[in-house]
Design an enzyme around this catalytic site. Structure first.
Site: not given
Ligand code: B12
Ligand code: SF4
Ligand code: SF4
Length: 304
Positions: A123, A177, A180, A183, A187, A202, A233, A237
């Site tokens: 992260d 999933c 289901c 999540c 939210c 969020c 969310c 789950c």
């Molecule tokens: C910015 C960020 C946030 C932001 C934005 C969240 C968001 N919407 O992404 C905020 C502050 C809101 C946030 C919140 C949370 N976060 Co955060 N966050 C990040 C961070 C730094 C970047 C995420 C990001 O770039 N998001 C933008 C999305 C579009 O990109 P992405 O997540 O990488 O998604 C990729 C995949 O989705 C992929 N993809 C998805 N489907 C498909 C399908 C196909 C076919 C393909 C090819 C690709 C693909 O495409 C994207 C690009 O590669 C990461 C750490 C990191 N460096 O990755 C942690 C991270 C995602 N966060 C984490 C956590 C724990 C949380 C929270 C649970 C914290 C909390 N309890 O409050 C919440 C959860 C919210 C949620 N439901 O996402 C953890 C997740 C752990 C896990 N088990 O997955 C991470 C990985 C940090 C860590 N190292 O542990 N977060």
């Molecule tokens: S609650 Fe868990 S199993 Fe259900 S849609 Fe969300 S991530 Fe998938």
């Molecule tokens: S962490 Fe963000 S996406 Fe997940 S339930 Fe809370 S407000 Fe909704």
């Protein structure tokens, strides 16, 4: 390179990581991240735009990178706070960045013995950690966008090691999933749609990242009781059942003083006491002023 993989896997287990998988660094990430940015879902987290080229091409971070090693590290599954003023599970104990960095440095050293050059993050760097964790076969991306594991669910940190070593890679697993949608339904701000989370809605964004002094009224209403982050969310789950095959690091448990402190006491806590309370916590990065703003926001939205 099988030996290098075995060595890093063994070392990771010794250091307390609960899972390890390997993905090719050139795995196709698709267009989801750029579309998410184009749609403005990142709110004012502009650093995500600046990181885009590196996120899409890990070779810009580490020339010659061949693989991304993804690791999981468990955090507590129980909400330790009693009463309102909830703190997301991942942030209940000590700062995970500080906890995990020396462990990753240790794994880097192991891989150097096999001739590898590495870059490690948890992260803390421009790597699509969720994408690579799924590509490395550790689980699938749920409808909340987080990594879900068949044994362990989503309550875990992700860490990554970019390496120049051509290690044996893992196969992604199918999404389980099914029908289901719990999540999305749970939210409180309807931030989840089509497997992506709009940060503008969020509560994790509003309570952790936002520097603004107030939030839109519908967000303020939903912020009620959330001091830092949101687990709504994940709580619903079905894969996050309480039985965990993994132990949780004691450093990640909430100190008793914070667990028992009523919200009203927190609201009136002098700056010095706050600093003492969150000295080792990831909440320190958000700062006392914003934690007070969060308390104020949810007190205002539901006057008692
Ligand atoms: C910015 C960020 C946030 C932001 C934005 C969240 C968001 N919407 O992404 C905020 C502050 C809101 C946030 C919140 C949370 N976060 Co955060 N966050 C990040 C961070 C730094 C970047 C995420 C990001 O770039 N998001 C933008 C999305 C579009 O990109 P992405 O997540 O990488 O998604 C990729 C995949 O989705 C992929 N993809 C998805 N489907 C498909 C399908 C196909 C076919 C393909 C090819 C690709 C693909 O495409 C994207 C690009 O590669 C990461 C750490 C990191 N460096 O990755 C942690 C991270 C995602 N966060 C984490 C956590 C724990 C949380 C929270 C649970 C914290 C909390 N309890 O409050 C919440 C959860 C919210 C949620 N439901 O996402 C953890 C997740 C752990 C896990 N088990 O997955 C991470 C990985 C940090 C860590 N190292 O542990 N977060
Ligand atoms: S609650 Fe868990 S199993 Fe259900 S849609 Fe969300 S991530 Fe998938
Ligand atoms: S962490 Fe963000 S996406 Fe997940 S339930 Fe809370 S407000 Fe909704």
């Amino acid at each position: 390179m099988k030996a290098a993989r075995q060595a890093v896997q063994y070392a990771a287990e010794q250091l307390g990581f609960s899972g390890l998988g390997v993905a090719p660094a050139c795995a196709d990430q698709g267009d989801m991240l750029s579309q998410w940015l184009r749609d403005g879902c990142h709110a004012d987290m502009h650093w995500l735009e600046h990181h885009l080229p590196m996120r899409q091409n890990p070779a810009l971070l580490l020339p010659g990178v061949r693989c991304v090693i993804m690791l999981t590290y468990e955090y507590p599954r129980l909400d330790a706070r009693r009463g309102p003023g909830s703190i997301a599970r991942y942030a209940q104990g000590e700062d995970y960045h500080k906890l995990l960095a020396p462990k990753l440095a240790d794994l880097d050293e192991t891989l150097q013995l096999y001739g590898g050059t590495q870059k490690c993050f948890s992260d803390s760097g421009p790597v699509s950690e969720r994408f690579f964790a799924a590509a490395a076969g550790l689980g699938w991306l749920g409808r909340h966008g987080l990594l879900v594991r068949p044994h362990g669910g989503s309550f875990c940190f992700l860490s990554c090691i970019l390496t120049t070593l051509p290690l044996p890679t893992d196969q992604p697993m199918p999404n389980r999933c099914g029908t289901c949608h719990r999540c999305e339904q749970a939210c409180p701000t309807h931030a989840l749609q089509d497997g992506r989370c709009d940060a503008r809605r969020c509560l994790a964004y509003w309570t952790i990242e936002s520097k603004q002094t107030s939030a839109p009224p519908e967000i303020q209403k939903a912020m009620h009781g959330h001091l830092y982050g949101c687990d709504a969310c994940q709580e619903v789950c079905p894969w996050n059942g309480l039985s965990s095959p993994h132990d949780v690091d004691l450093h990640l448990l909430m100190p008793a003083r914070l667990a028992a402190m009523p919200q009203e006491t927190l609201a009136d806590l002098p700056e010095e006491d706050w600093m003492h309370l969150i000295a080792n916590s990831p909440m320190r990065r958000t700062g006392v002023a914003h934690l007070r703003r969060n308390i104020q926001t949810f007190s205002n939205s539901f006057p008692s």
